[in-house]
Design an enzyme around this catalytic site. Structure first.
Site, PDB file in Angstrom:
ATOM      1  N   GLU A  97       0.861  -1.185   0.000  1.00  0.00           N
ATOM      2  CA  GLU A  97       0.000   0.000   0.000  1.00  0.00           C
ATOM      3  C   GLU A  97       0.898   1.236   0.000  1.00  0.00           C
ATOM      4  OE1 GLU A  97      -3.199   1.069  -0.171  1.00  0.00           O
ATOM      5  OE2 GLU A  97      -2.350   3.076   0.184  1.00  0.00           O
TER       6      GLU A  97
ATOM      7  N   ASP B   4     -12.418  -0.226  -7.336  1.00  0.00           N
ATOM      8  CA  ASP B   4     -12.553   0.914  -8.240  1.00  0.00           C
ATOM      9  C   ASP B   4     -11.702   0.812  -9.503  1.00  0.00           C
ATOM     10  OD1 ASP B   4     -14.161   1.855  -6.227  1.00  0.00           O
ATOM     11  OD2 ASP B   4     -12.967   3.626  -5.776  1.00  0.00           O
TER      12      ASP B   4
ATOM     13  N   ARG C 260      -3.040 -10.901  12.008  1.00  0.00           N
ATOM     14  CA  ARG C 260      -3.713 -12.032  11.364  1.00  0.00           C
ATOM     15  C   ARG C 260      -2.833 -12.689  10.314  1.00  0.00           C
ATOM     16  NH1 ARG C 260      -9.785 -10.952  11.325  1.00  0.00           N
ATOM     17  NH2 ARG C 260      -9.657 -12.314   9.530  1.00  0.00           N
TER      18      ARG C 260
ATOM     19  N   TYR D 130     -46.040  -2.223   5.521  1.00  0.00           N
ATOM     20  CA  TYR D 130     -46.919  -1.063   5.660  1.00  0.00           C
ATOM     21  C   TYR D 130     -47.387  -0.902   7.100  1.00  0.00           C
ATOM     22  CZ  TYR D 130     -51.210   1.470   6.204  1.00  0.00           C
ATOM     23  OH  TYR D 130     -52.156   2.319   6.692  1.00  0.00           O
TER      24      TYR D 130
ATOM     25  N   CYS E 256     -15.808   6.883   1.759  1.00  0.00           N
ATOM     26  CA  CYS E 256     -17.157   7.463   1.711  1.00  0.00           C
ATOM     27  C   CYS E 256     -17.451   8.293   2.950  1.00  0.00           C
ATOM     28  CB  CYS E 256     -18.224   6.384   1.622  1.00  0.00           C
ATOM     29  SG  CYS E 256     -17.659   4.868   0.861  1.00  0.00           S
TER      30      CYS E 256
ATOM     31  N   ASN F  19     -15.955  -3.932  -1.452  1.00  0.00           N
ATOM     32  CA  ASN F  19     -15.974  -4.928  -0.382  1.00  0.00           C
ATOM     33  C   ASN F  19     -16.451  -6.280  -0.880  1.00  0.00           C
ATOM     34  OD1 ASN F  19     -15.392  -4.039   2.589  1.00  0.00           O
ATOM     35  ND2 ASN F  19     -16.214  -2.249   1.556  1.00  0.00           N
TER      36      ASN F  19
ATOM     37  N   VAL G  63       3.998  -0.219  -5.818  1.00  0.00           N
ATOM     38  CA  VAL G  63       4.351  -1.138  -6.900  1.00  0.00           C
ATOM     39  C   VAL G  63       4.529  -0.292  -8.150  1.00  0.00           C
ATOM     40  CG1 VAL G  63       3.577  -3.061  -8.325  1.00  0.00           C
ATOM     41  CG2 VAL G  63       3.177  -3.082  -5.851  1.00  0.00           C
TER      42      VAL G  63
END
Lengths: 464, 464
Positions: free
Chosen positions: B40, B295, B77, B438, B50, B317, B87
């Site tokens: 990253e 994206d 993890r 309703y 968002c 996601n 990269v």
């Protein structure tokens, strides 16, 4: 029979189904072609019975606001509406109904070419000692609402006013909220262990806890035996097998049954729940010129394939629309229902659609049931509130069978996602892939319904 | 290549898709079987882009609250996450990526057995004079949000602060709200005539009117030509072909494009919008061991059958989940999207799904378009707010093609009804029969979406 070349449509019952049918038929056929006569035994037409709890609770002014269309408006559209007129007999071979003017007592026969039965439902009212005492009220009609409000007004100023609601279904919990809003100490007596038997008990327990939090006492496993009276035949308490609950006013919310005594006497086909049976066009089975809809019919449950009695205004309006189209020479069908219902107690929203565990067992389905906790908005967004979603999926196929949601804002109408998916026969895996609206003020990035679906997918897979 | 008997998964991009894929793959395969390395180039991972407008507007504390999972949590993890590492080259024949440590500048090659491309999108940033001036901000990343907030903090106390937002799509209108909340006089410059070009112009006009009502000036048909600077290279105004708009701060919300320069250089298949093309399992077309999502890919539009670029966290996601399952030896598919999106400007909710008129025309569909006004709750229930629903249905078949909703509370998520119906290929007639939730606090007896569907049914019939 109608005049030369003109057919006569007779409608029994002037509420949602009856008057929707009348309006839609009139849209399609003018008075020269079709005479429309509607008999209603009450004082009102086309009103929202679902709004009564909010009128009683003071959120809504009434009763005028609850009336969608007045008798005068119907008459202006060429519908011959007779209020306070009861149909007392149905002669299907002769094509006529016997009607009684409730003011004068006069009786007469009226012929029909086409008939719509929209007699609605009657509240369950067991023959308990004291059930007719002063201060004991049903809340089925506007007249009932008016009577209850008169009682509440008379009690204004009484210190420590206490209300007992018998039954903890939709009407029961909504009336509990209404009476709480009016300043009553409220006790709800419920036959089942948990309120809202339209939910599974584990979800009903969440409603119970929320009602506790609101200060509403909910007593489960309560079999009412007697309504005790005091001065002037006024209610003073409700007795169960185990205890006595003092009450200044009692509201009965024990559900309703199809009002089909006329139809039964006339030999029309009734189902297991006592409702009229119809085909998809809402025509009474085996009868060319008789239609029926609303709370007096049974509807096809699209998930179980069985007929059920689902008394709800939303179906009643759809039935009226369909019947009016068919009677008026157009076409329409009501394919069935998936059993969607939403309600609230103060800010707690309650929703369900499809089958509960017991329903799925009753029709021999094998399924998994999962429950998840999520939030109404992105977790970090202000106002994000907890939401619990339970989901049932069929073993092996993964087909969605039902969903139940309890939470705060945004919980109730989220059930529509599951309702549409049920109608389309989607699997829980297909639900995980749905392209649902996402923005932080409206949903977590995985909508709570999809979080439940993901867990259901895993459960179906691991069950093999 | 990984160690003996152990595969190495390399992930380019540590946001929603990349880290969801990493997490899901790790759930299915332990570190003995699968080494996971994620690169990253920024400082953050797994955050909600968002949420940035709400952070900037002060509704949400940030940036920590916007981070779903920290780098440390990923590392715990068993994911080898390298931040600030870019990269710079992708050698698909050699199965390796060249990476640069942005702190030290050191470069090296890393081999992979399986590769996930999750490089996201880059904001559209035309080479206008002055676009790099101090006080001009994008809002794509947490770093961008932090920089914009620093500018706003520095301007605190400046009287009559003015903000210009360039672009009136989702980011543009959300940033307009955020800056209004911060006390700015806000002008939105928009190339189209109406804001929200994801809606048809007649629905965009409703957004325009609501923004006017909030005191946000929205200028349509505005082509920005120059960003004018003053003292110290600070922005002082934005010039269009027609006028100059003074500005203390400028926010760019001109949309995004897939960030696929690495993929393009490596010869991977790109679509019409510059996004990577994948199959249903999110595998890059024709490449056995490369997956892509979020994206930087194009997704199948289930209504038009065409590929589109839909940069949204909800898809990112889902893609990550699907990729992680497939990479980890399980299975998953992303069947496509129907183009659902929701947003808000203060209390105005905006939603859309499916095709706009221009989209339907572009793929040669013949359709009717109808628009109705309804309310969020039963008309008599307190808080009932107006809601406008537009619906497109195909001629003859009556198939739903799209829906747009503008209103107050409850408008946005109602679009989910249409989104599920679109996915199921329902007709507008089928929508009129849906069993939706309703009760008076939640909906009129006919849900606004069904009111629109009824009008669409009539329009399809009368069009023959």
């Amino acid at each position: 029979m109608g005049q030369l070349g003109r057919e006569r449509l007779v409608i029994i019952g002037g509420d949602a189904t009856g008057m929707s049918a009348a309006s839609q038929a009139r849209r399609l056929k003018g008075p020269d072609e079709l005479e429309i006569v509607a008999f209603e035994r009450g004082h009102f037409t086309s009103y929202s019975a679902c709004g009564i709890p909010y009128w009683v609770g003071g959120d809504v002014d009434g009763p005028d606001q609850l009336i969608a269309r007045t008798p005068e408006e119907h008459r202006e559209r060429g519908i011959d509406l007779r209020l306070r007129t009861e149909v007392t007999e149905l002669d299907v071979d002769g094509g006529r109904v016997r009607v009684r003017d409730l003011e004068s007592g006069a009786e007469s026969w009226t012929g029909y070419d086409k008939l719509v039965i929209a007699t609605g439902a009657r509240p369950v009212r067991p023959p308990l000692p004291g059930i007719d005492a002063v201060g004991v009220h049903g809340v089925q009609t506007l007249d009932d609402g008016q009577a209850l409000l008169s009682t509440l007004t008379a009690l204004n100023g009484t210190p420590g006013r206490r209300a007992v609601v018998v039954g903890a279904g939709y009407i029961g919990v909504e009336m509990a909220e209404a009476l709480l809003n009016r300043g009553y100490e409220v006790t709800v007596l419920n036959r089942g262990e948990q309120p809202m038997s339209t939910l599974d008990p584990d979800m009903g327990r969440l409603v119970h806890e929320a009602m506790d939090g609101l200060g509403i006492t909910t007593v489960g496993g309560a079999n009412v035996t007697t309504i005790l009276t005091g001065d002037g035949g006024r209610v003073r308490a409700v007795a169960t097998e185990d205890a006595e609950y003092p009450a200044d006013v009692v509201v009965l919310g024990m559900g309703v049954e199809p009002e089909t005594s006329l139809a039964r006497a006339a030999g029309l086909p009734l189902g297991e729940y006592g409702g009229l049976l119809t085909d998809l066009s809402m025509r009474v089975r085996g009868r060319e010129n008789i239609w029926a809809g609303g709370d007096c019919v049974e509807v096809l449950d699209l998930v179980s394939g069985r007929e059920r009695h689902i008394p709800l205004g939303t179906h009643a309006n759809k039935h009226g629309q369909v019947i009016g189209s068919n009677v008026g020479g157009g076409y329409g069908t009501f394919p069935g229902a998936v059993g969607t219902a939403v309600s609230k107690v103060c800010s707690l929203e309650i929703a369900r659609t499809g089958l509960r565990e017991r329903d799925a067992l009753a029709v021999g389905l094998r399924f998994v049931a999962v429950t998840i906790e999520s939030t109404s908005r992105a977790g970090y967004y202000p106002g994000a509130a907890p939401m619990t979603v339970k989901m049932l999926a069929e073993l092996r196929t993964g087909r969605l069978l039902g969903a139940q949601i309890v939470g705060r804002e945004g919980a109730a109408k989220r059930v529509d996602i599951a309702a549409v998916a049920l109608t389309a026969g989607m699997t829980v895996e297909q639900i995980t892939a749905l392209d649902l609206g996402y923005a932080p003020p409206f949903s977590p990035v995985w909508d709570p319904v999809q979080v439940a679906a993901r867990k259901a997918v895993a459960a179906v897979r691991s069950a093999g």
